[in-house]
Design a protein around this motif. Structure first.
Motif, PDB file in Angstrom:
ATOM      1  N   ASP A   1       0.837  -1.194   0.000  1.00  0.00           N
ATOM      2  CA  ASP A   1       0.000   0.000   0.000  1.00  0.00           C
ATOM      3  C   ASP A   1       0.879   1.253   0.000  1.00  0.00           C
ATOM      4  OD1 ASP A   1       0.906   0.339   2.648  1.00  0.00           O
ATOM      5  OD2 ASP A   1      -0.931  -0.487   3.497  1.00  0.00           O
ATOM      6  N   ASP A   2       0.256   2.396  -0.202  1.00  0.00           N
ATOM      7  CA  ASP A   2       1.004   3.652  -0.308  1.00  0.00           C
ATOM      8  C   ASP A   2       1.816   3.942   0.944  1.00  0.00           C
ATOM      9  OD1 ASP A   2       0.119   4.109  -2.884  1.00  0.00           O
ATOM     10  OD2 ASP A   2      -1.544   5.408  -2.260  1.00  0.00           O
ATOM     11  N   GLU A   3       1.260   3.680   2.115  1.00  0.00           N
ATOM     12  CA  GLU A   3       1.985   3.944   3.361  1.00  0.00           C
ATOM     13  C   GLU A   3       3.265   3.105   3.436  1.00  0.00           C
ATOM     14  OE1 GLU A   3       1.369   3.889   8.210  1.00  0.00           O
ATOM     15  OE2 GLU A   3      -0.243   3.154   6.921  1.00  0.00           O
ATOM     16  N   THR A   4       3.173   1.836   3.064  1.00  0.00           N
ATOM     17  CA  THR A   4       4.350   0.968   3.075  1.00  0.00           C
ATOM     18  C   THR A   4       5.382   1.439   2.064  1.00  0.00           C
ATOM     19  OG1 THR A   4       2.989  -0.910   3.769  1.00  0.00           O
ATOM     20  CG2 THR A   4       5.138  -1.420   2.808  1.00  0.00           C
ATOM     21  N   ARG A   5       4.938   1.778   0.861  1.00  0.00           N
ATOM     22  CA  ARG A   5       5.857   2.269  -0.179  1.00  0.00           C
ATOM     23  C   ARG A   5       6.542   3.553   0.278  1.00  0.00           C
ATOM     24  NH1 ARG A   5       6.124   0.899  -5.204  1.00  0.00           N
ATOM     25  NH2 ARG A   5       6.202   3.042  -5.946  1.00  0.00           N
ATOM     26  N   ASP A   6       5.781   4.458   0.893  1.00  0.00           N
ATOM     27  CA  ASP A   6       6.364   5.709   1.380  1.00  0.00           C
ATOM     28  C   ASP A   6       7.428   5.440   2.446  1.00  0.00           C
ATOM     29  OD1 ASP A   6       4.702   7.100  -0.336  1.00  0.00           O
ATOM     30  OD2 ASP A   6       3.286   7.723   1.241  1.00  0.00           O
ATOM     31  N   GLN A   7       7.152   4.535   3.347  1.00  0.00           N
ATOM     32  CA  GLN A   7       8.122   4.195   4.389  1.00  0.00           C
ATOM     33  C   GLN A   7       9.383   3.589   3.775  1.00  0.00           C
ATOM     34  OE1 GLN A   7       8.232   4.521   7.878  1.00  0.00           O
ATOM     35  NE2 GLN A   7       6.642   6.016   7.416  1.00  0.00           N
ATOM     36  N   CYS A   8       9.222   2.719   2.811  1.00  0.00           N
ATOM     37  CA  CYS A   8      10.377   2.113   2.145  1.00  0.00           C
ATOM     38  C   CYS A   8      11.188   3.168   1.397  1.00  0.00           C
ATOM     39  CB  CYS A   8       9.930   1.019   1.175  1.00  0.00           C
ATOM     40  SG  CYS A   8       9.288  -0.441   2.001  1.00  0.00           S
ATOM     41  N   ALA A   9      10.506   4.096   0.766  1.00  0.00           N
ATOM     42  CA  ALA A   9      11.186   5.145   0.008  1.00  0.00           C
ATOM     43  C   ALA A   9      11.989   6.059   0.923  1.00  0.00           C
ATOM     44  CB  ALA A   9      10.171   5.959  -0.799  1.00  0.00           C
ATOM     45  N   GLU A  10      11.515   6.267   2.133  1.00  0.00           N
ATOM     46  CA  GLU A  10      12.197   7.137   3.088  1.00  0.00           C
ATOM     47  C   GLU A  10      13.328   6.414   3.819  1.00  0.00           C
ATOM     48  OE1 GLU A  10      11.910  10.445   3.744  1.00  0.00           O
ATOM     49  OE2 GLU A  10      10.688  10.431   1.928  1.00  0.00           O
ATOM     50  N   ASN A  11      13.190   5.126   4.036  1.00  0.00           N
ATOM     51  CA  ASN A  11      14.165   4.347   4.804  1.00  0.00           C
ATOM     52  C   ASN A  11      15.046   3.540   3.861  1.00  0.00           C
ATOM     53  OD1 ASN A  11      13.324   4.942   7.595  1.00  0.00           O
ATOM     54  ND2 ASN A  11      11.401   4.054   6.888  1.00  0.00           N
ATOM     55  N   THR A  12      15.860   4.249   3.104  1.00  0.00           N
ATOM     56  CA  THR A  12      16.686   3.595   2.097  1.00  0.00           C
ATOM     57  C   THR A  12      17.982   3.081   2.696  1.00  0.00           C
ATOM     58  OG1 THR A  12      17.675   5.707   1.501  1.00  0.00           O
ATOM     59  CG2 THR A  12      15.751   5.020   0.240  1.00  0.00           C
ATOM     60  N   ALA A  13      18.646   2.256   1.960  1.00  0.00           N
ATOM     61  CA  ALA A  13      19.941   1.713   2.381  1.00  0.00           C
ATOM     62  C   ALA A  13      20.979   2.825   2.369  1.00  0.00           C
ATOM     63  CB  ALA A  13      20.363   0.592   1.435  1.00  0.00           C
ATOM     64  N   PRO A  14      21.907   2.789   3.319  1.00  0.00           N
ATOM     65  CA  PRO A  14      22.953   3.819   3.348  1.00  0.00           C
ATOM     66  C   PRO A  14      23.684   3.900   2.004  1.00  0.00           C
ATOM     67  CG  PRO A  14      23.042   2.462   5.315  1.00  0.00           C
ATOM     68  CD  PRO A  14      22.039   1.821   4.391  1.00  0.00           C
ATOM     69  N   GLY A  15      23.913   5.139   1.560  1.00  0.00           N
ATOM     70  CA  GLY A  15      24.629   5.355   0.306  1.00  0.00           C
ATOM     71  C   GLY A  15      23.756   5.302  -0.930  1.00  0.00           C
TER      72      GLY A  15
ATOM     73  N   ALA B   1      20.194   6.631  -3.047  1.00  0.00           N
ATOM     74  CA  ALA B   1      19.256   7.741  -3.138  1.00  0.00           C
ATOM     75  C   ALA B   1      17.915   7.317  -2.566  1.00  0.00           C
ATOM     76  CB  ALA B   1      19.093   8.160  -4.596  1.00  0.00           C
ATOM     77  N   LYS B   2      17.182   8.290  -2.027  1.00  0.00           N
ATOM     78  CA  LYS B   2      15.850   7.998  -1.528  1.00  0.00           C
ATOM     79  C   LYS B   2      14.924   7.682  -2.693  1.00  0.00           C
ATOM     80  CE  LYS B   2      15.819  10.366   2.815  1.00  0.00           C
ATOM     81  NZ  LYS B   2      15.033  11.105   3.765  1.00  0.00           N
ATOM     82  N   GLY B   3      13.911   6.938  -2.395  1.00  0.00           N
ATOM     83  CA  GLY B   3      12.930   6.612  -3.415  1.00  0.00           C
ATOM     84  C   GLY B   3      13.045   5.170  -3.859  1.00  0.00           C
ATOM     85  N   ILE B   4      12.123   4.787  -4.695  1.00  0.00           N
ATOM     86  CA  ILE B   4      12.084   3.443  -5.271  1.00  0.00           C
ATOM     87  C   ILE B   4      12.311   3.606  -6.764  1.00  0.00           C
ATOM     88  CG2 ILE B   4      10.693   1.372  -5.629  1.00  0.00           C
ATOM     89  CD1 ILE B   4       9.081   2.350  -3.096  1.00  0.00           C
ATOM     90  N   PRO B   5      13.395   3.038  -7.301  1.00  0.00           N
ATOM     91  CA  PRO B   5      13.654   3.192  -8.736  1.00  0.00           C
ATOM     92  C   PRO B   5      12.489   2.668  -9.578  1.00  0.00           C
ATOM     93  CG  PRO B   5      15.556   2.230  -7.616  1.00  0.00           C
ATOM     94  CD  PRO B   5      14.428   2.247  -6.630  1.00  0.00           C
ATOM     95  N   ASP B   6      12.342   3.238 -10.752  1.00  0.00           N
ATOM     96  CA  ASP B   6      11.249   2.848 -11.641  1.00  0.00           C
ATOM     97  C   ASP B   6      11.263   1.370 -11.998  1.00  0.00           C
ATOM     98  OD1 ASP B   6      10.250   5.419 -11.653  1.00  0.00           O
ATOM     99  OD2 ASP B   6      11.236   5.961 -13.533  1.00  0.00           O
ATOM    100  N   HIS B   7      12.435   0.748 -11.992  1.00  0.00           N
ATOM    101  CA  HIS B   7      12.527  -0.661 -12.383  1.00  0.00           C
ATOM    102  C   HIS B   7      12.362  -1.608 -11.181  1.00  0.00           C
ATOM    103  CE1 HIS B   7      16.623   0.348 -11.133  1.00  0.00           C
ATOM    104  NE2 HIS B   7      16.775  -0.941 -10.875  1.00  0.00           N
ATOM    105  N   GLU B   8      12.020  -1.074 -10.011  1.00  0.00           N
ATOM    106  CA  GLU B   8      11.815  -1.887  -8.811  1.00  0.00           C
ATOM    107  C   GLU B   8      10.430  -1.611  -8.236  1.00  0.00           C
ATOM    108  OE1 GLU B   8      14.988  -1.182  -6.043  1.00  0.00           O
ATOM    109  OE2 GLU B   8      16.516  -1.854  -7.462  1.00  0.00           O
ATOM    110  N   THR B   9       9.998  -2.487  -7.335  1.00  0.00           N
ATOM    111  CA  THR B   9       8.720  -2.301  -6.666  1.00  0.00           C
ATOM    112  C   THR B   9       8.833  -2.831  -5.249  1.00  0.00           C
ATOM    113  OG1 THR B   9       6.332  -2.559  -6.911  1.00  0.00           O
ATOM    114  CG2 THR B   9       7.674  -4.523  -7.340  1.00  0.00           C
ATOM    115  N   VAL B  10       7.857  -2.530  -4.445  1.00  0.00           N
ATOM    116  CA  VAL B  10       7.783  -3.044  -3.082  1.00  0.00           C
ATOM    117  C   VAL B  10       6.605  -4.002  -3.036  1.00  0.00           C
ATOM    118  CG1 VAL B  10       7.388  -2.440  -0.664  1.00  0.00           C
ATOM    119  CG2 VAL B  10       8.740  -0.922  -2.125  1.00  0.00           C
ATOM    120  N   ILE B  11       6.854  -5.200  -2.548  1.00  0.00           N
ATOM    121  CA  ILE B  11       5.778  -6.174  -2.378  1.00  0.00           C
ATOM    122  C   ILE B  11       5.740  -6.595  -0.920  1.00  0.00           C
ATOM    123  CG2 ILE B  11       5.839  -7.030  -4.744  1.00  0.00           C
ATOM    124  CD1 ILE B  11       7.365  -9.470  -3.707  1.00  0.00           C
TER     125      ILE B  11
END
Length: 86
Positions: free
Chosen positions: A37-51, A53-63
């Motif tokens: 859901d949007d809340e989960t995607r937003d959390q994943c986009a904000e809590n990125t791996a060190p080093g 960029a924030k966000g979810i690349p267009d070629h990836e998704t969160v399941i």
């Protein structure tokens, strides 16, 4: 690509089917899961791996994978590892 079916969510009904396969050629684990859901995607986009960029690349998704699929994912990991060692 040769996919080996590993398992499906044991509690699945006719509406939804988180599933795991192993690609026997690349030994990648292939997962079908629930769209996050949007809340989960937003959390994943904000809590990125060190080093990274924030966000979810267009070629990836969160399941979202239900916890009850964990034993099936362990089996998929074992199959991938055994196939890779051949």
């Amino acid at each position: 690509m040769r996919l080996q079916f590993i398992g499906i969510d044991p509690d699945t009904g006719k509406n939804g089917s988180p599933t795991a396969w192993v690609d026997l050629d690349s030994t990648d684990i292939v997962i079908q899961g629930y769209t996050a859901d949007d809340e989960t995607r937003d959390q994943c986009a904000e809590n990125t791996a060190p080093g990274h960029a924030k966000g979810i690349p267009d070629h990836e998704t969160v399941i979202r994978i239900p916890a009850r699929l964990v034993p099936i994912l362990r089996e998929a990991c074992d199959v991938a590892e055994r196939t890779q060692l051949r």
